[in-house]
Design an enzyme around this catalytic site. Structure first.
Site, short mmCIF file in Angstrom:
data_model
loop_
_atom_site.label_atom_id
_atom_site.label_comp_id
_atom_site.label_asym_id
_atom_site.label_seq_id
_atom_site.Cartn_x
_atom_site.Cartn_y
_atom_site.Cartn_z
CE1 TYR A 119 1.59 2.33 12.93
CE2 TYR A 119 2.86 0.99 14.47
CZ TYR A 119 2.72 1.60 13.23
OH TYR A 119 3.70 1.47 12.28
CD GLU A 207 2.01 1.93 9.09
OE1 GLU A 207 2.82 2.52 9.84
OE2 GLU A 207 1.66 2.38 7.98
#
Length: 611
Positions: A119, A207
């Site tokens: 991530y 993101e």
């Protein structure tokens, strides 16, 4: 402003980010050609909506099948089948709410052989004003859940805008993800590209979830979610062209035309407020009283009547709204403009729900007058707390409570009259004599004898220290008033003399054992009043601190024994010589302690010895 995944990947690809090949389609008939173009053998069919959690989401329609919004296809025919099932149907995810969002676009891209998932995201850190990286080894998951359950697996750091992205930032990312060798070098390149794109396009959030390592040893951006700073869109017409208004709330689109800050919420009370801070406070207090706001709407500081009318129409267009709260504090914004705008909107769309209006600030009276004379069923509110309670009660009760008539202002009485009402008759009478020490004399609580009070009031109080003959205790309370008046009379003298304690001592001592009956003999007061001013001035030089206190204690003991008969006979006689008290003003300049000195000479020896 948000954009779709395929648009975000295309933008990042312009800066050199490693992304998979893909094709966006808008019709099911385009799926076959797209699959052939990519070649396979593995394809990923992704729903394109402005919400996360697509892979775990479910379609409302049975025709869409049981699978989620992201599906793997192993043949061109399967790609076509998925496209037919997904396009035009409603996908529900954790971020869309129960209503879900209709899928109008699909993104078909090449499948990847995933070795590891990470991530990585970037956003503006509000505390430091810098771009911050959020990095974790737990990719492909809900990062909020990771932050809650295993926060130690998340690494956050910010980049100084003066230096930009540096090699040590890249090393921090590689170390956090456990990357070494060539993959660590790739991480430095990818992170630098993302930083460059973030700053160049005025992004608010970027993101990458997941950022993957393929089995071929390549770092790749598998998914991308991007939002932009709306205040900077004027600098990026290419970004504005990517806007998909079908993904936005119709009311928000309409609000943007009038430059209104509007965000639709899930509550029942529509809000129109000026100022973001006041708007947030309004939402909070509505929630506090048991209801939920239907929107956030800031009309701004300089809204026109047209803008206010548009705002009111947007609120009433929401079918969930059961009540409306208008909360305006007029600084730059004028209350009369708000009032006219509300009336114009009500006349256009009608008023079918309760409306509470709280106005304060510039032109508030004009605004209230406009609403009051409109004839509309508008509930006025005095302040924010009052407004919130009224709108919540109106919504819960099904009808608006009747507006309260303005309260009449109570008649104000003159200060002198109020004090006279609260004080006993004796205090009020004593006040009229001009005494300033009346509140300090404890004897004020005793019942007053009205007749001798006037005469005795003019006699100096120090003479009251003179001892009296024994008397019956039962008759003592009747003559308390003369003592009270006598204690008050030399107020002016006491103010200039350094013996305030001496003035209080006789009164307190006398009141303690017999309600000040010792003050009864007015004959002693008369000679003191006749004393020439010159003698009084001479006496002022003699320090009388010790004698002043001695007679107080000495006089207090025999005072209780003063005969009642002598008091009744002597008090009236004091009225005549009391006129001679005129020179009291001259005597007043002398210290009050001097007046007590003669009394000390007559006091019992026992009293002197104690002092």
């Amino acid at each position: 402003m948000n954009i779709h995944e395929y648009q975000a990947k295309a933008l990042l690809k312009e800066f050199g980010a490693p992304v998979s090949n893909g094709v966006a389609i808008f019709k099911a008939s385009e799926a076959k050609a797209a699959a052939k173009k990519l070649g396979g053998p593995l394809w990923v069919v992704k729903s394109q909506i402005h919400a996360g959690g697509r892979g775990k989401g479910k379609f409302k329609e049975k025709a869409a099948g049981e699978k989620g919004g992201v599906r793997l296809a192993k043949s061109i025919e399967e790609v076509e089948a998925f496209a037919k099932q997904m396009l035009g149907n409603t996908l529900v995810t954790v971020q869309t709410g129960p209503t879900g969002k209709q899928v109008n676009r699909l993104y078909i891209e090449d499948g990847s052989d995933i070795e590891k998932e990470f991530y990585l995201s970037m956003l503006v850190d509000r505390e430091t004003g810098r771009v911050a990286y959020v990095v974790s080894t737990e990719g492909g998951m809900d990062i909020e859940a990771v932050a809650h359950d295993t926060p130690e697996k998340i690494k956050t750091f910010s980049v100084d805008p003066a230096t930009g992205f540096m090699p040590h930032h890249a090393r921090t990312i590689a170390k956090t993800l456990g990357l070494t060798g060539d993959l660590a070098k790739q991480a430095e390149v990818v992170a630098g590209i993302l930083y460059k794109a973030f700053v160049a396009k005025d992004m608010a959030m970027l993101e990458i979830n997941p950022l993957i390592v393929t089995k071929q040893g390549q770092l790749k951006v598998l998914d991308a979610k991007v939002s932009f700073d709306s205040n900077a869109l004027y600098r990026h017409p290419d970004v504005v062209s990517l806007r998909d208004i079908t993904e936005e709330d119709e009311k928000e689109i309409e609000a943007s035309k009038y430059d209104l800050a509007y965000i639709a919420l899930d509550g029942t009370i529509g809000c129109m407020v000026n100022g973001a801070g006041l708007a947030m406070a309004t939402l909070d207090i509505i929630q506090l009283y048991g209801e939920s706001p239907a929107n956030f709407l800031d009309v701004g500081g300089g809204a026109s009547e047209e803008k206010v009318t548009a705002a009111f129409k947007i609120i009433t267009a929401d079918p969930k709204v059961k009540g409306i709260l208008v909360n305006i504090f007029g600084g730059i914004m004028k209350c009369d403009v708000i009032a006219r705008g509300v009336l114009a909107a009500v006349k256009t769309v009608g008023l079918k729900v309760p409306l509470v209006v709280r106005l304060e600030g510039t032109n508030v009276e004009e605004g209230k007058k406009i609403i009051r004379e409109s004839g509309l069923n508008v509930i006025p509110a005095d302040d924010l707390d009052d407004a919130a309670q009224k709108i919540v009660n109106a919504v819960k009760g099904g009808k608006a409570p009747a507006p309260k008539a303005p309260a009449k202002k109570p008649e104000t009485k003159k200060p002198e009259a109020k004090k006279a009402e609260k004080k006993p008759a004796s205090k009020a009478a004593a006040k009229s004599t001009g005494s300033k020490t009346s509140s300090k004399a404890p004897a004020a609580k005793a019942p007053a004898a009205k007749a001798p009070a006037k005469a005795a009031a003019k006699a100096p109080a120090k003479a009251a220290a003179k001892p009296a003959a024994p008397a019956k205790k039962a008759e003592a309370p009747k003559a308390a008033a003369p003592a009270k008046a006598a204690a008050k009379a030399p107020a002016k003298a006491a103010a200039k003399a350094p013996a305030k304690a001496a003035a209080k001592a006789p009164a307190k001592a006398a009141a303690a054992k017999a309600p000040a009956k010792a003050a009864a003999p007015a004959k002693a007061a008369a000679p003191a009043a006749k004393a020439p001013a010159k003698a009084a001035k001479g006496a002022a030089k003699a320090p009388a601190k010790a004698p002043a206190k001695a007679p107080a204690k000495a006089a207090a003991k025999p005072a209780a024994a003063a005969p009642a008969a002598a008091k009744k006979a002597e008090a009236p006689k004091a009225a005549a010589p009391a006129k001679a008290a005129a020179p009291a003003k001259a005597a007043a300049k002398a210290p009050a302690k001097a007046a007590a000195k003669p009394a000390a000479a007559k006091a019992p020896a026992k009293g002197k010895g104690k002092k």
